[in-house]
Write an enzyme that holds these catalytic residues in place. Structure first.
Site, short mmCIF file in Angstrom:
data_model
loop_
_atom_site.label_atom_id
_atom_site.label_comp_id
_atom_site.label_asym_id
_atom_site.label_seq_id
_atom_site.Cartn_x
_atom_site.Cartn_y
_atom_site.Cartn_z
N ASP A 59 0.76 -1.35 0.01
CA ASP A 59 -0.03 0.05 -0.20
C ASP A 59 0.90 1.24 0.06
O ASP A 59 0.21 2.28 -0.05
CB ASP A 59 -0.75 0.12 1.07
CG ASP A 59 -1.92 -1.00 0.97
OD1 ASP A 59 -2.18 -1.42 -0.16
OD2 ASP A 59 -2.42 -1.57 2.23
N ARG B 152 -2.54 1.30 -9.62
CA ARG B 152 -1.72 2.34 -9.09
C ARG B 152 -0.35 2.62 -9.88
O ARG B 152 0.37 3.50 -9.78
CB ARG B 152 -1.32 2.15 -7.86
CG ARG B 152 -2.66 2.38 -6.85
CD ARG B 152 -2.48 1.84 -5.36
NE ARG B 152 -3.59 2.29 -4.77
CZ ARG B 152 -4.10 2.01 -3.46
NH1 ARG B 152 -3.15 0.91 -2.88
NH2 ARG B 152 -4.80 2.45 -2.83
C1 S3P Z 1 -5.52 -5.46 3.20
C2 S3P Z 1 -4.79 -6.42 2.47
C3 S3P Z 1 -4.00 -5.80 1.41
C4 S3P Z 1 -4.09 -4.23 1.37
C5 S3P Z 1 -5.11 -3.61 1.76
C6 S3P Z 1 -5.54 -4.03 3.18
C7 S3P Z 1 -6.20 -6.01 4.35
O1 S3P Z 1 -4.64 -6.21 0.06
O2 S3P Z 1 -3.72 -3.80 0.07
O3 S3P Z 1 -5.44 -2.52 1.74
O4 S3P Z 1 -6.50 -5.42 5.38
O5 S3P Z 1 -6.09 -7.51 4.69
P1 S3P Z 1 -4.38 -7.61 -0.62
O6 S3P Z 1 -4.62 -8.59 0.53
O7 S3P Z 1 -5.21 -7.65 -1.53
O8 S3P Z 1 -2.95 -7.60 -0.96
#
Ligand code: S3P
Length: 449
Positions: free
Chosen positions: A336, A367
């Site tokens: 992120d 992104r």
């Molecule tokens: C998150 C996991 C991540 C992250 C998202 C929040 C979470 O996504 O990018 O902002 O809270 O489990 P991904 O699991 O798709 O990588």
């Protein structure tokens, strides 16, 4: 004189432009700030509180749009959740297996975590029918990554494009446990399957190719679930027919929000910022390692553990950044933060390479494309790679009109880039920041004072 003149111009439909004009004789960024609660932990505290027995008390919840979406979905499923407040939120859980059939569509808004984690719970609640949807961005994001493993567990889920896009309809079922080998390191996929496993007889295991954030594992254990973890193979097993009990959760500040100030403090000469009370769970600190590789001056002070999560105050002083290569297993630990790392790389000496990050293309926006386009419009030299970016650092940025593409992290990254650009930068659709950081502009004004 303040470091920058910052104005917000309100437009129709709650949209706003954020206009940032760096002062010609720019002063440094100074002060001591706090960032809002961690988004991932906030979602999980509301969800586990809702499916636990008894009361959960949450301190420090993020009041962003995303946790609000989670709260509204779980209220429709029968949990009693008090008015959202960062000081104290009370959740009266309904106990696992006890969702009521909601009278309306569950709307996850912009939140991938809400929809994907909730799907695991819904699919494993027999005898109830659910429909879920989200905003324009969420309705274009891939759901097959969770729908497919849930179907392997015998879940019944229907949706557009071969059941891969929301809106989705779910007929809750008693599911079968599986061992799922996820092709991607995703905490949302891992957590979805583990949550489905909670209400499923037997042992459900997820193995991922690299370690993703482990907030679900930590919080599930704290709520009483039986979990075994194999760190060698990145595997987590949950025992089915679990019983969860309400807990007190203290949500630390979000390192993903702190990242904007860590980069701002690094690139604006003479800066000295203290970001207090930040979660430094090792599955999230890739940003600290990447900035250290780039020569940033960031100290962890007052390290402590709060409610099962490591926390520290982060002090950043400006420094000359140099390029680096970011790839491999570190990617899920800073996924992120790549938009703001791209901003750091623009101001670093040399060419920074980011790869193995194709996941960025299916976040709230693409992104890779959006960051490259918007920063290039300001004079940066970024080329897209299929799974990342190549950023030639050291070219000065010039303020212009840029657009968040309604992506919160893009809006905030562009605001930090604007602090080090000459002239005036106008960020369109900057209201997107409220998804994860409602007070972002106020803090920006505060540190620039
Ligand atoms: C998150 C996991 C991540 C992250 C998202 C929040 C979470 O996504 O990018 O902002 O809270 O489990 P991904 O699991 O798709 O990588």
């Amino acid at each position: 004189m303040s470091a920058a003149v910052i104005t917000v111009e309100n437009q129709e439909n709650a949209a706003h432009k954020l206009i940032i004009q760096r002062s010609p004789s720019m002063l440094s960024l100074q002060g001591s700030i706090r960032v809002p609660g961690d988004k991932s932990i906030s979602h999980r505290a509301l969800m586990l509180g809702a499916i636990a027995e008894g009361e959960t008390q949450i301190e420090g919840l993020l009041l962003g749009e995303d946790p609000r979406s989670t709260a509204s979905c779980f209220r429709l499923l029968g949990a009693e959740i008090s008015e959202l407040n960062s000081e104290f939120v009370r959740v009266k859980g309904i106990g696992l297996g006890n969702f009521q059939e909601p009278v309306d569509v569950l709307n996850a808004g912009n939140s991938g975590t809400t929809i994907r984690l909730m799907l695991g719970l819904l699919a494993s609640h027999p005898g109830r029918f659910f429909t879920v949807t989200g905003d324009d961005s969420l309705r274009s994001r891939p759901m097959s990554r969770v729908v497919k493993p849930l179907q392997q567990m015998t879940a019944q889920i229907w949706g557009r494009k071969g059941n891969s896009l929301a809106p989705l309809a779910i007929q809750g079922q008693a599911l079968k446990p599986i061992h799922y080998h996820s092709p991607i390191a995703s905490a949302q996929v891992k957590s979805c399957i583990l949550l489905a496993g909670l209400n499923t007889e037997g042992k459900t295991t997820v193995t991922e190719p690299a370690l993703s954030r482990d907030h679900s594992e930590r919080m599930l254990r704290a709520f009483g679930a039986e979990l075994s973890i194999d760190p060698e193979t990145h595997s987590v097993t949950v025992m089915g027919n679990a019983k969860l009990y309400g807990q007190k959760v203290v949500v630390p500040g979000d390192i993903s929000s702190a990242a904007f100030w860590l980069v701002a403090g690094s690139i604006v000469p003479g800066s000295d910022l203290l970001v207090e009370n930040v979660g430094v769970n090792p599955t999230r600190t890739g940003i600290l390692e990447a900035l250290a590789m780039m020569g940033a001056d960031i100290q962890l002070e007052n390290q402590r553990e709060v409610a099962g999560e490591p926390v520290a105050d982060l002090r950043v002083r400006s420094s000359r950044l140099k390029s680096c290569t970011i790839e491999g297993d570190i990617i899920p630990r800073l996924i992120d933060e790549i938009p703001i790392l791209a901003v750091a790389a623009v101001f670093a000496e040399g060419t920074t390479i980011i790869r193995d990050a194709a996941e960025l293309r299916v976040k709230e926006s693409d992104r890779i494309t959006v960051m490259a386009q918007q920063l290039n419009q300001m004079g940066a030299k970024i080329s897209e790679l299929p799974d990342g970016m190549e950023i030639i650092g050291g070219t000065p940025l010039v303020g212009t009109d840029v657009d968040s593409h309604t992506d919160h992290r893009i809006a905030m990254s562009l605001a930090i880039a604007a602090l080090n650009a000459t002239g005036t930068t106008t960020i369109h659709r900057a209201e997107a920041a409220a998804i994860s950081y409602p007070n972002f502009t106020n803090t920006l004004v505060e540190v620039c004072r």
